[in-house]
Motif scaffolding. Structure first.
Motif, PDB file in Angstrom:
ATOM      1  N   THR A 103      34.524  39.294   2.513  1.00  0.00           N
ATOM      2  CA  THR A 103      33.251  40.434   1.647  1.00  0.00           C
ATOM      3  C   THR A 103      33.629  40.472   0.316  1.00  0.00           C
ATOM      4  N   ASN A 104      34.799  40.303  -0.152  1.00  0.00           N
ATOM      5  CA  ASN A 104      35.319  40.628  -1.683  1.00  0.00           C
ATOM      6  C   ASN A 104      34.655  39.356  -2.228  1.00  0.00           C
ATOM      7  N   GLY A 105      34.603  38.220  -1.915  1.00  0.00           N
ATOM      8  CA  GLY A 105      34.222  36.775  -2.476  1.00  0.00           C
ATOM      9  C   GLY A 105      34.621  35.899  -2.122  1.00  0.00           C
ATOM     10  N   LEU A 106      34.691  34.523  -2.907  1.00  0.00           N
ATOM     11  CA  LEU A 106      35.242  33.599  -2.748  1.00  0.00           C
ATOM     12  C   LEU A 106      36.424  33.403  -3.838  1.00  0.00           C
ATOM     13  N   SER A 107      37.511  32.733  -3.321  1.00  0.00           N
ATOM     14  CA  SER A 107      38.787  32.255  -4.406  1.00  0.00           C
ATOM     15  C   SER A 107      39.138  31.104  -3.920  1.00  0.00           C
ATOM     16  N   TYR A 108      39.460  30.117  -5.251  1.00  0.00           N
ATOM     17  CA  TYR A 108      39.509  28.878  -5.011  1.00  0.00           C
ATOM     18  C   TYR A 108      40.646  28.429  -6.007  1.00  0.00           C
ATOM     19  N   GLY A 109      41.682  27.598  -5.610  1.00  0.00           N
ATOM     20  CA  GLY A 109      42.409  27.095  -6.475  1.00  0.00           C
ATOM     21  C   GLY A 109      43.000  25.829  -6.174  1.00  0.00           C
ATOM     22  N   ILE A 110      43.353  24.751  -7.450  1.00  0.00           N
ATOM     23  CA  ILE A 110      43.741  23.526  -6.896  1.00  0.00           C
ATOM     24  C   ILE A 110      44.563  23.187  -8.287  1.00  0.00           C
ATOM     25  N   GLN A 111      45.963  22.712  -7.795  1.00  0.00           N
ATOM     26  CA  GLN A 111      46.774  22.162  -8.685  1.00  0.00           C
ATOM     27  C   GLN A 111      47.471  20.885  -8.451  1.00  0.00           C
ATOM     28  N   GLN A 112      47.885  20.219  -9.562  1.00  0.00           N
ATOM     29  CA  GLN A 112      48.644  18.840  -9.419  1.00  0.00           C
ATOM     30  C   GLN A 112      49.754  18.938 -10.239  1.00  0.00           C
ATOM     31  N   ARG A 113      50.915  18.136  -9.486  1.00  0.00           N
ATOM     32  CA  ARG A 113      51.983  18.214 -10.587  1.00  0.00           C
ATOM     33  C   ARG A 113      52.411  16.766 -10.897  1.00  0.00           C
ATOM     34  N   ASN A 114      52.977  16.826 -12.128  1.00  0.00           N
ATOM     35  CA  ASN A 114      53.129  15.223 -12.560  1.00  0.00           C
ATOM     36  C   ASN A 114      52.083  14.142 -12.322  1.00  0.00           C
ATOM     37  N   VAL A 115      51.283  14.241 -12.905  1.00  0.00           N
ATOM     38  CA  VAL A 115      50.129  13.396 -12.981  1.00  0.00           C
ATOM     39  C   VAL A 115      50.234  12.363 -13.811  1.00  0.00           C
ATOM     40  N   ASP A 116      50.008  11.060 -13.283  1.00  0.00           N
ATOM     41  CA  ASP A 116      49.759   9.868 -14.345  1.00  0.00           C
ATOM     42  C   ASP A 116      48.324   9.301 -14.225  1.00  0.00           C
ATOM     43  N   TYR A 117      47.589   9.028 -15.076  1.00  0.00           N
ATOM     44  CA  TYR A 117      46.275   8.354 -14.898  1.00  0.00           C
ATOM     45  C   TYR A 117      46.201   7.337 -16.259  1.00  0.00           C
ATOM     46  N   ASN A 118      45.674   6.104 -15.494  1.00  0.00           N
ATOM     47  CA  ASN A 118      45.394   5.128 -16.279  1.00  0.00           C
ATOM     48  C   ASN A 118      44.025   4.390 -16.132  1.00  0.00           C
ATOM     49  N   MET A 119      43.298   4.044 -17.103  1.00  0.00           N
ATOM     50  CA  MET A 119      42.034   3.542 -16.923  1.00  0.00           C
ATOM     51  C   MET A 119      41.554   2.402 -18.003  1.00  0.00           C
ATOM     52  N   LEU A 120      41.091   1.438 -17.501  1.00  0.00           N
ATOM     53  CA  LEU A 120      40.401   0.282 -18.234  1.00  0.00           C
ATOM     54  C   LEU A 120      38.963   0.203 -18.099  1.00  0.00           C
ATOM     55  N   ILE A 121      38.303   0.265 -18.951  1.00  0.00           N
ATOM     56  CA  ILE A 121      36.637  -0.094 -18.639  1.00  0.00           C
ATOM     57  C   ILE A 121      36.160  -1.004 -20.016  1.00  0.00           C
ATOM     58  N   THR A 122      35.350  -1.683 -19.523  1.00  0.00           N
ATOM     59  CA  THR A 122      34.825  -2.805 -20.594  1.00  0.00           C
ATOM     60  C   THR A 122      34.114  -2.076 -21.867  1.00  0.00           C
ATOM     61  N   GLU A 123      33.467  -0.973 -21.569  1.00  0.00           N
ATOM     62  CA  GLU A 123      33.038  -0.271 -22.784  1.00  0.00           C
ATOM     63  C   GLU A 123      34.126   0.178 -23.708  1.00  0.00           C
ATOM     64  N   PHE A 124      35.349   0.182 -23.525  1.00  0.00           N
ATOM     65  CA  PHE A 124      36.183   0.691 -24.330  1.00  0.00           C
ATOM     66  C   PHE A 124      37.092  -0.040 -24.435  1.00  0.00           C
ATOM     67  N   PRO A 125      37.623  -0.429 -25.827  1.00  0.00           N
ATOM     68  CA  PRO A 125      38.740  -1.594 -26.167  1.00  0.00           C
ATOM     69  C   PRO A 125      40.226  -1.595 -25.698  1.00  0.00           C
ATOM     70  N   LEU A 126      40.503  -0.334 -25.501  1.00  0.00           N
ATOM     71  CA  LEU A 126      41.833  -0.152 -25.111  1.00  0.00           C
ATOM     72  C   LEU A 126      42.055   0.607 -23.935  1.00  0.00           C
ATOM     73  N   PRO A 127      43.262   0.112 -23.061  1.00  0.00           N
ATOM     74  CA  PRO A 127      43.577   1.083 -21.875  1.00  0.00           C
ATOM     75  C   PRO A 127      43.817   2.447 -22.159  1.00  0.00           C
ATOM     76  N   LEU A 128      43.228   3.358 -21.287  1.00  0.00           N
ATOM     77  CA  LEU A 128      43.491   4.971 -21.225  1.00  0.00           C
ATOM     78  C   LEU A 128      44.757   5.244 -20.625  1.00  0.00           C
ATOM     79  N   SER A 129      45.920   6.008 -21.192  1.00  0.00           N
ATOM     80  CA  SER A 129      46.818   6.269 -20.343  1.00  0.00           C
ATOM     81  C   SER A 129      47.406   7.729 -20.804  1.00  0.00           C
ATOM     82  N   ILE A 130      47.323   8.709 -19.741  1.00  0.00           N
ATOM     83  CA  ILE A 130      47.604  10.021 -20.108  1.00  0.00           C
ATOM     84  C   ILE A 130      48.362  10.588 -18.734  1.00  0.00           C
ATOM     85  N   SER A 131      49.090  11.802 -19.174  1.00  0.00           N
ATOM     86  CA  SER A 131      49.789  12.158 -18.078  1.00  0.00           C
ATOM     87  C   SER A 131      50.027  13.709 -18.339  1.00  0.00           C
ATOM     88  N   ALA A 132      50.194  14.612 -17.450  1.00  0.00           N
ATOM     89  CA  ALA A 132      50.511  16.158 -17.581  1.00  0.00           C
ATOM     90  C   ALA A 132      51.546  16.474 -16.387  1.00  0.00           C
TER      91      ALA A 132
END
Length: 510
Positions: free
Chosen positions: A288-317
Motif C-alpha cells: 500500500t506504500n507503493g512500488l519499489s524497484y532496483g536493478i544493478q550490474q557489476r563490472n559490465v563490458d559492452y561492445n557494439m559495431l553497426i554499419t551506420e557508425f565507422p568505429l566499434p563502440l566499447s565501454i565498461s563500468a
C-alpha cells in the motif's frame, strides 16, 4: 502488476510448487486442495478429474486457464499438465509426481495488429517434488537436474510460422525451489530458488527475408528469494483492489555473472553487440506504500559495431544501477517517492576518445555519476485503476502534486572536473502564480564545481566550444557562483525565500 506478470509468477509456482521435515500427517487430498485454491485465487480456472487408490490421489486431465490484459493487448493462456499423482509416504509427507512435459497455449490479441498464437513446451529432467506440513501451513520442495522452455506452433492471423523464422528457447540446470505457504486471513508465501545456470537462444527472421534478429546468452549462479501476502477473495484482475485488501510482496533476484551476443540486420542497417558482467541484482516490492524497484550490474563490458557508425563502440563500468520508489494509490496525504541513478568507473575505448579528442588533451580517467533524489507528492488518482487512468488520459488532469523534493546527493566526476551538490525544497501548491503555473518553491541547493574553468579552457583549445560561448559560460558562472578557497573551485547556493525571491549566494536575481 499486470495480468501477464501474475500469469508468469503463478505459472512458475504451478510448475514447481515445492518439503522439509514433516510436521504432521498430510494427505494427498490436502495438498491438491491447497494447490488448486492457490491457482484459483491467482486467477486461473482449474479443471481436472480425480481418483483415489490406496495412498495415491491421481489428478488427470489437469488444465488451468486464464484471461489476461497487457497494456493495449489482451489474451488467454491455458496450461495443460496432464496427470499428477499425490502419493502419501507414510511419514507425514506427500510426494508429487510431475509430468515430464507441460504445455502452455497462449493467444495474444492486440487492439491493432496481428493476432498471434503459440505454445510453450516445458520439459523437466529428474523432477522431485514433495509437500510437508499440515492443511493451511504447507512447505513444498522441488528439484530438477534440468528444464527447458521452448516456443512452438507459432501462428500469425491463423497462418503458421515456420520454426526457422521464429525461435525462443531457454534451458536451466540444477534447479532447487522451496515454497512455504500459510493460509489465514491472507495467504502468505515465502520462497527461495536457485539455478546453477540459464542459457537462452532467441532468433527471428522477416518472412520476406528483409531482416533478422538473433540473441544468444547465459547467466550463472542465479538465486531468488521473496515473500508475499495475497488476499483470498479479491479479483486478481483488479490490482488496485488487491492492494487495498493487503497485497504485499517483495523479492530479490541475483546472479553471479552473465553474457550475451546479439546480431541484427535489415533494410536500414546491421550490427552486432556483445556484453559480459560479473553479476547483478534486481529487487522489487509492492504494497500500500507503493512500488519499489532496483536493478544493478557489476563490472559490465559492452561492445557494439553497426554499419551506420565507422568505429566499434566499447565501454565498461564497474557498476550501473538505478532505484525507483513511487506511490501507486490516491491519498489525501503526501507520500514518499525516490529515484537514484548510479554509474561508477565508466570508461570508453581510446578509439571513441579519438573521435573528439585525438590529441589527448582531456583526462581519460574513469567517470562516475550519482544522482540521489527523494521527496513527497500527493497522488490524486489510483495508478493501477484502468478506469481512472483512462479518465486521466482523456481529460489531461493533473495526476498529482509535488510537495517536497530533496537532492540527497549529486556527484559528477568526468574529464578532470567534478560537480557535487545537495539541497531541498518544499512546494506551495496553493500558489501557482509566482512561478508561472509551477507551485512556489521554498528552500535552497548548494553546488560545488572543481576544475570547471580548466575543462572549459581545454574544450576551447580543442575547438569543441567557441571562444564567445566560453566567455558567456564564464559570465554565467560569475553570476551564480563565487570562488572557493582552492584553485579553480566555484561554490554556489541557489535559494528561494518565503517572499518568492530567487537568490544566488545571497544576491537577488529574480
Amino acid at each position: 502488476m499486470t495480468r501477464f506478470s501474475i500469469l508468469t509468477r503463478s505459472t512458475a509456482l504451478a510448475f514447481c510448487l515445492p518439503g522439509t521435515a514433516a510436521l504432521a500427517d498430510l494427505t494427498g487430498a490436502d495438498v491438491w486442495s491447497d494447490w488448486k485454491d492457490y491457482m484459483t485465487s491467482a486467477g486461473y480456472e482449474v479443471t481436472a478429474s480425480t481418483a483415489t487408490s490406496g495412498e495415491t490421489l491421481t489428478v488427470s486431465d489437469l488444465n488451468m486457464s486464464m484471461q489476461f490484459a497487457e497494456d493495449e493487448a489482451e489474451g488467454a493462456a491455458s496450461i495443460s499438465m496432464g496427470t499428477l499423482r499425490f502419493v502419501e509416504q507414510g511419514d507425514g509427507s506427500v510426494s508429487i509426481e510431475l509430468p515430464a512435459q507441460t504445455s502452455i497455449d497462449v493467444t495474444m490479441t492486440p487492439e491493432t495488429g496481428e493476432v498471434a498464437t503459440f505454445s510453450i513446451d516445458f520439459d523437466q529432467t529428474d523432477p522431485v517434488m514433495s509437500a510437508t506440513g499440515e492443511p493451511g501451513n504447507l512447505t513444498y520442495d522441488y528439484t530438477a537436474s534440468a528444464s527447458t522452455l521452448a516456443m512452438s506452433g507459432l501462428t500469425v492471423n491463423g497462418v503458421p510460422v515456420p520454426a526457422d523464422i521464429a525461435k525462443v528457447s531457454i534451458a536451466m540446470s540444477d534447479l532447487a525451489y522451496t515454497v512455504k505457504t500459510t493460509v489465514g486471513d491472507m495467504r502468505t508465501i515465502a520462497q527461495d530458488m536457485s539455478v546453477a545456470g540459464v542459457s537462452y537462444d532467441v532468433a527471428f527472421t522477416e518472412p520476406e527475408g528483409e531482416g533478422t534478429f538473433k540473441l544468444v546468452g547465459a547467466m550463472q549462479g542465479i538465486a531468488m528469494d521473496g515473500n508475499g501476502a495475497l488476499p483470498l477473495d479479491s479479483d486478481p484482475q483488479d490490482m488496485n483492489a488487491m492492494l487495498s485488501s493487503g497485497l504485499d510482496f517483495d523479492g530479490t533476484f541475483t546472479s553471479t555473472g552473465g553474457n550475451y551476443e546479439l546480431s541484427f540486420s535489415g533494410p536500414d542497417g546491421s550490427g552486432t553487440a556483445n556484453s559480459t558482467s560479473e553479476g547483478g541484482e534486481i529487487s522489487i516490492a509492492m504494497d500500500t506504500n507503493g512500488l519499489s524497484y532496483g536493478i544493478q550490474q557489476r563490472n559490465v563490458d559492452y561492445n557494439m559495431l553497426i554499419t551506420e557508425f565507422p568505429l566499434p563502440l566499447s565501454i565498461s563500468a564497474a557498476q550501473i544501477g538505478t532505484t525507483l520508489m513511487m506511490p501507486l494509490q490516491k491519498s489525501p496525504d503526501p507520500q514518499d517517492f525516490g529515484l537514484e541513478v548510479l554509474l561508477s568507473d565508466f570508461t570508453m575505448s581510446d578509439m571513441i576518445w579519438g573521435l573528439f579528442d585525438p590529441s589527448g588533451q582531456l583526462p581519460r580517467d574513469p567517470a562516475s555519476l550519482l544522482v540521489d533524489l527523494s521527496g513527497q507528492a500527493k497522488v490524486l488518482f489510483n495508478f493501477l485503476d484502468p478506469t481512472q487512468a483512462a479518465i486521466l488520459e482523456e481529460t489531461g488532469a493533473t495526476p498529482g502534486e509535488l510537495n517536497a523534493l530533496t537532492l540527497n546527493a549529486l556527484e559528477l566526476d568526468a574529464a578532470g572536473a567534478k560537480l557535487t551538490g545537495e539541497g531541498s525544497f518544499t512546494f506551495d501548491n496553493s500558489d501557482l502564480v509566482t512561478f508561472d503555473g509551477m507551485p512556489r518553491p521554498l528552500g535552497g541547493i548548494n553546488l560545488n564545481l572543481v576544475g570547471g574553468n580548466g575543462l572549459l579552457d581545454k574544450l576551447v583549445g580543442m575547438g569543441l566550444v567557441p571562444e564567445d560561448q566560453a566567455m558567456g559560460a564564464r559570465m554565467m558562472m560569475g553570476l551564480f557562483a563565487v570562488p572557493g578557497d582552492a584553485p579553480d573551485t566555484l561554490n554556489s547556493r541557489i535559494e528561494v525565500n518565503p517572499e518568492g525571491h530567487v537568490l544566488a549566494n545571497g544576491q537577488r536575481i529574480r
